[in-house]
Motif scaffolding. Sequence first.
Motif, PDB file in Angstrom:
ATOM      1  N   TYR A  44      34.449  74.280  67.173  1.00  0.00           N
ATOM      2  CA  TYR A  44      35.070  74.015  65.809  1.00  0.00           C
ATOM      3  C   TYR A  44      35.420  72.486  66.092  1.00  0.00           C
ATOM      4  CZ  TYR A  44      38.130  73.693  62.097  1.00  0.00           C
ATOM      5  OH  TYR A  44      38.808  72.975  61.184  1.00  0.00           O
ATOM      6  N   ALA A  45      36.012  72.028  67.017  1.00  0.00           N
ATOM      7  CA  ALA A  45      36.495  70.668  67.164  1.00  0.00           C
ATOM      8  C   ALA A  45      35.513  69.897  66.936  1.00  0.00           C
ATOM      9  CB  ALA A  45      37.094  70.679  68.361  1.00  0.00           C
ATOM     10  N   ALA A  46      34.467  70.175  67.728  1.00  0.00           N
ATOM     11  CA  ALA A  46      33.126  69.189  67.607  1.00  0.00           C
ATOM     12  C   ALA A  46      32.508  69.084  66.095  1.00  0.00           C
ATOM     13  CB  ALA A  46      31.999  69.745  68.638  1.00  0.00           C
ATOM     14  N   LEU A  47      32.359  70.210  65.677  1.00  0.00           N
ATOM     15  CA  LEU A  47      32.045  70.430  64.173  1.00  0.00           C
ATOM     16  C   LEU A  47      32.937  69.415  63.221  1.00  0.00           C
ATOM     17  CD1 LEU A  47      30.144  72.352  62.088  1.00  0.00           C
ATOM     18  CD2 LEU A  47      32.609  73.090  61.650  1.00  0.00           C
ATOM     19  N   GLU A  48      34.213  69.351  63.533  1.00  0.00           N
ATOM     20  CA  GLU A  48      35.066  68.364  62.686  1.00  0.00           C
ATOM     21  C   GLU A  48      34.883  66.972  63.006  1.00  0.00           C
ATOM     22  OE1 GLU A  48      39.198  70.435  61.643  1.00  0.00           O
ATOM     23  OE2 GLU A  48      39.013  69.989  63.696  1.00  0.00           O
ATOM     24  N   THR A  49      34.091  66.746  64.144  1.00  0.00           N
ATOM     25  CA  THR A  49      33.645  65.305  64.239  1.00  0.00           C
ATOM     26  C   THR A  49      32.435  64.836  63.685  1.00  0.00           C
ATOM     27  OG1 THR A  49      32.594  65.431  66.576  1.00  0.00           O
ATOM     28  CG2 THR A  49      35.246  65.161  66.494  1.00  0.00           C
ATOM     29  N   GLY A  50      31.765  65.884  62.983  1.00  0.00           N
ATOM     30  CA  GLY A  50      30.410  65.468  62.386  1.00  0.00           C
ATOM     31  C   GLY A  50      29.232  65.896  63.445  1.00  0.00           C
ATOM     32  N   VAL A  51      29.621  66.891  64.491  1.00  0.00           N
ATOM     33  CA  VAL A  51      28.379  67.441  65.265  1.00  0.00           C
ATOM     34  C   VAL A  51      27.891  68.764  64.382  1.00  0.00           C
ATOM     35  CG1 VAL A  51      27.818  68.897  67.064  1.00  0.00           C
ATOM     36  CG2 VAL A  51      29.442  67.020  67.363  1.00  0.00           C
ATOM     37  N   THR A  52      26.464  68.811  64.027  1.00  0.00           N
ATOM     38  CA  THR A  52      25.861  70.130  63.398  1.00  0.00           C
ATOM     39  C   THR A  52      24.966  70.691  64.248  1.00  0.00           C
ATOM     40  OG1 THR A  52      24.347  68.497  62.457  1.00  0.00           O
ATOM     41  CG2 THR A  52      26.284  68.861  61.199  1.00  0.00           C
ATOM     42  N   ARG A  53      24.967  70.439  65.362  1.00  0.00           N
ATOM     43  CA  ARG A  53      23.920  71.088  66.442  1.00  0.00           C
ATOM     44  C   ARG A  53      24.635  71.671  67.606  1.00  0.00           C
ATOM     45  NH1 ARG A  53      19.998  68.625  65.226  1.00  0.00           N
ATOM     46  NH2 ARG A  53      18.261  69.780  64.612  1.00  0.00           N
ATOM     47  N   PHE A  54      24.461  72.877  67.968  1.00  0.00           N
ATOM     48  CA  PHE A  54      25.016  73.526  69.127  1.00  0.00           C
ATOM     49  C   PHE A  54      24.445  74.237  70.094  1.00  0.00           C
ATOM     50  CE2 PHE A  54      27.953  72.954  65.452  1.00  0.00           C
ATOM     51  CZ  PHE A  54      29.108  72.353  66.012  1.00  0.00           C
ATOM     52  N   ASP A  55      24.418  74.248  71.354  1.00  0.00           N
ATOM     53  CA  ASP A  55      23.881  74.949  72.278  1.00  0.00           C
ATOM     54  C   ASP A  55      24.500  76.466  72.269  1.00  0.00           C
ATOM     55  OD1 ASP A  55      21.792  73.087  72.801  1.00  0.00           O
ATOM     56  OD2 ASP A  55      22.638  72.608  74.728  1.00  0.00           O
ATOM     57  N   ALA A  56      23.701  77.434  72.310  1.00  0.00           N
ATOM     58  CA  ALA A  56      24.624  78.832  72.675  1.00  0.00           C
ATOM     59  C   ALA A  56      23.340  79.816  73.245  1.00  0.00           C
ATOM     60  CB  ALA A  56      24.834  79.272  71.139  1.00  0.00           C
ATOM     61  N   SER A  57      23.958  80.793  73.706  1.00  0.00           N
ATOM     62  CA  SER A  57      22.882  81.660  74.513  1.00  0.00           C
ATOM     63  C   SER A  57      23.288  83.021  73.875  1.00  0.00           C
ATOM     64  CB  SER A  57      23.042  81.676  76.077  1.00  0.00           C
ATOM     65  OG  SER A  57      24.267  82.288  76.630  1.00  0.00           O
ATOM     66  N   LEU A  58      22.319  83.837  73.684  1.00  0.00           N
ATOM     67  CA  LEU A  58      22.544  85.255  73.083  1.00  0.00           C
ATOM     68  C   LEU A  58      23.411  86.001  74.417  1.00  0.00           C
ATOM     69  CD1 LEU A  58      21.553  86.935  70.800  1.00  0.00           C
ATOM     70  CD2 LEU A  58      19.645  87.849  72.216  1.00  0.00           C
ATOM     71  N   GLY A  59      24.175  86.860  73.735  1.00  0.00           N
ATOM     72  CA  GLY A  59      25.176  87.453  74.724  1.00  0.00           C
ATOM     73  C   GLY A  59      26.010  86.350  75.572  1.00  0.00           C
ATOM     74  N   GLY A  60      26.006  85.274  75.349  1.00  0.00           N
ATOM     75  CA  GLY A  60      26.670  84.406  76.272  1.00  0.00           C
ATOM     76  C   GLY A  60      26.400  84.342  77.419  1.00  0.00           C
ATOM     77  N   ILE A  61      25.193  84.669  78.200  1.00  0.00           N
ATOM     78  CA  ILE A  61      24.704  84.602  79.182  1.00  0.00           C
ATOM     79  C   ILE A  61      24.735  83.272  79.761  1.00  0.00           C
ATOM     80  CG2 ILE A  61      23.482  86.758  79.132  1.00  0.00           C
ATOM     81  CD1 ILE A  61      20.870  85.374  79.238  1.00  0.00           C
ATOM     82  N   GLY A  62      24.911  83.159  81.179  1.00  0.00           N
ATOM     83  CA  GLY A  62      24.935  81.946  81.864  1.00  0.00           C
ATOM     84  C   GLY A  62      26.168  81.662  82.680  1.00  0.00           C
ATOM     85  N   GLY A  63      26.877  82.473  83.198  1.00  0.00           N
ATOM     86  CA  GLY A  63      27.961  82.334  84.146  1.00  0.00           C
ATOM     87  C   GLY A  63      28.150  81.011  84.978  1.00  0.00           C
ATOM     88  N   CYS A  64      29.037  80.642  85.545  1.00  0.00           N
ATOM     89  CA  CYS A  64      29.072  79.510  86.525  1.00  0.00           C
ATOM     90  C   CYS A  64      29.282  79.997  87.945  1.00  0.00           C
ATOM     91  CB  CYS A  64      30.524  78.916  85.983  1.00  0.00           C
ATOM     92  SG  CYS A  64      31.018  77.674  87.315  1.00  0.00           S
ATOM     93  N   PRO A  65      28.287  79.706  88.764  1.00  0.00           N
ATOM     94  CA  PRO A  65      28.384  80.188  89.957  1.00  0.00           C
ATOM     95  C   PRO A  65      29.731  79.905  90.748  1.00  0.00           C
ATOM     96  CG  PRO A  65      27.036  77.943  89.851  1.00  0.00           C
ATOM     97  CD  PRO A  65      27.492  78.376  88.388  1.00  0.00           C
ATOM     98  N   HIS A  66      30.519  79.180  90.516  1.00  0.00           N
ATOM     99  CA  HIS A  66      31.650  78.988  91.006  1.00  0.00           C
ATOM    100  C   HIS A  66      32.902  79.788  90.385  1.00  0.00           C
ATOM    101  CE1 HIS A  66      30.034  75.548  92.849  1.00  0.00           C
ATOM    102  NE2 HIS A  66      29.548  74.938  91.728  1.00  0.00           N
ATOM    103  N   ALA A  67      32.521  80.724  89.387  1.00  0.00           N
ATOM    104  CA  ALA A  67      33.611  81.614  89.093  1.00  0.00           C
ATOM    105  C   ALA A  67      32.867  82.885  88.670  1.00  0.00           C
ATOM    106  CB  ALA A  67      34.195  80.731  87.797  1.00  0.00           C
ATOM    107  N   PRO A  68      32.566  83.931  89.654  1.00  0.00           N
ATOM    108  CA  PRO A  68      32.076  84.893  89.424  1.00  0.00           C
ATOM    109  C   PRO A  68      32.511  85.748  88.556  1.00  0.00           C
ATOM    110  CG  PRO A  68      32.300  84.520  91.939  1.00  0.00           C
ATOM    111  CD  PRO A  68      33.089  83.430  90.887  1.00  0.00           C
ATOM    112  N   GLY A  69      31.835  86.265  87.623  1.00  0.00           N
ATOM    113  CA  GLY A  69      32.375  87.210  86.441  1.00  0.00           C
ATOM    114  C   GLY A  69      32.906  86.454  85.292  1.00  0.00           C
TER     115      GLY A  69
END
Lengths: 315, 315
Positions: B223-248
Amino acid sequence: MTFYPAQATLREVGLRDGLQSIATVLPTERKLEWLRAAHAAGLREIEVGSLVPARLLPQLADTAALVAYARSLPGLCVCVLVPNLKGAERALETGADLMLVPLSASVEHSRANLRKTPEEVVAEVARMRAARDASGAKTLIEGGIGTAFGCTLQGHVAPEDVLRYMQALLDAGADRVSLADTVGYANPRAVRELFERARVIAGERLWCAHFHDTRGLALANSYAALETGVTRFDASLGGIGGCPHAPGASGNAATEDLAFMLADMGIDTGIDIDALLELRAQLAQWLSHETLHGTLWRAGLPKTFKAAQAVDSLS
Amino acid sequence: MTFYPAQATLREVGLRDGLQSIATVLPTERKLEWLRAAHAAGLREIEVGSLVPARLLPQLADTAALVAYARSLPGLCVCVLVPNLKGAERALETGADLMLVPLSASVEHSRANLRKTPEEVVAEVARMRAARDASGAKTLIEGGIGTAFGCTLQGHVAPEDVLRYMQALLDAGADRVSLADTVGYANPRAVRELFERARVIAGERLWCAHFHDTRGLALANSYAALETGVTRFDASLGGIGGCPHAPGASGNAATEDLAFMLADMGIDTGIDIDALLELRAQLAQWLSHETLHGTLWRAGLPKTFKAAQAVDSLS
């Protein structure tokens, strides 16, 4: 350039809004522990319960005792929910600092949950104000307008209705008013637009924003409200407080997540987030993990967290 | 009054950023089903994989085949990640519409993950641009600046470094640049401030915002990026893609949650959210529920959702 406030206040509502929707009755001793630890972690506003007949909400039957204990904690604003004049009279007796009167802008939700129309709640607030003034107590009256962005029963709720009820609450003698997205119908745009209009009506008496994370937007909505000048937010530890109409759905904004967002933005909340995460772990044991939500607890604070605050305090 | 765009685009990155961090190798046939269903649900930009040696990421070894199939889907912008010139040459051969070159603004993260300094990545982009121009292909080159808000290895990443690399990528011939919060270090204030400064440098070539939900802030940051004029966002279905340094920990912004937030705000994404939720349920079966995140799927769409869109289109 958006202006961000230097400070913001979180009001912990887990002991009321959270526990109200959980069948498990948390023993009073545990609630006192929660209060003590929340205060020690830096929280300075806590909604400790609801002054309703014990048969309606047995989970909250010990509210008067909690108010009494909470009053002993230094610097704490002790809030309590009251649904009617009788509850308000009890609140005045307990010496609570603030009584929150819920008004539901959705007429259907109001009838189903409060057994009153919004207009009847406004009339009750006028009686509460008279009782407060007659008593000489300093207890503040906050009119909390719920289902302000829509509701599961009625669907659409018109902003004009919300703003009309806000003006009526102020006219009836409410010292403060708040807007609540009781069942997760808000989005950041709606938040921004409604809070901007509400500010025109209530000025500094527009007190608090209350968001639920039912559809993942609690923090985005909080940020949108912050941008309109709101500096006080309701939240519940571990995000407890699910919607009865959406089993398994997330509840309130999680106190620890919201505290992190604000602190990471350089906004001082006075909250020790590590202590809050410890308390959350404790609460998870008391309530079983299934009823808790939120995100920060999984990953923990980022490596730069302390540094970011230090940098900010210099800039 | 904030200006909101009429339209926004989500780029599905689950097939790359999501699957990359999951040990399970999803069979190619499933990935084709995912691509087909995502396209049918209205997604028009999909990052289908990564053109790296199969021994490094066996999960993504079928990327070239996925590009070939994705190119048959009408109106789809087929994106692929390339780490170096060799990958770029393969991308040009496959006929991908866009190749995304990751640059890590954290020097430590860059060395650990890309085995290059940021400056070496910039030099590689110049070679990719020369190869692209020599080939006559129309494949766009996007420089994606990762760890733009901090990183688990290095901690603080200076905005000045991020912006310097952005200028260098553009000077080296990148057609577009993006900012990514690779490991969940961004907050809405930092997003707003960095994107506003990036806009000054890159103008319309500032293409995409990429957020992770590691600490619950993916939607607030979007939302903060949208307010600066960004209209394209990356996203993954089901939010998959965890960080290897923070299990879970949570992964990317969940496509379905972000699509809901934007649509509920009256911003057209062209996405059929019901179809997306069905695909998410399918993905949950393929991958097991444990690896999925997001919030909307629990509560479902609000009662007013369709109505809100209709009301908005009239106003």
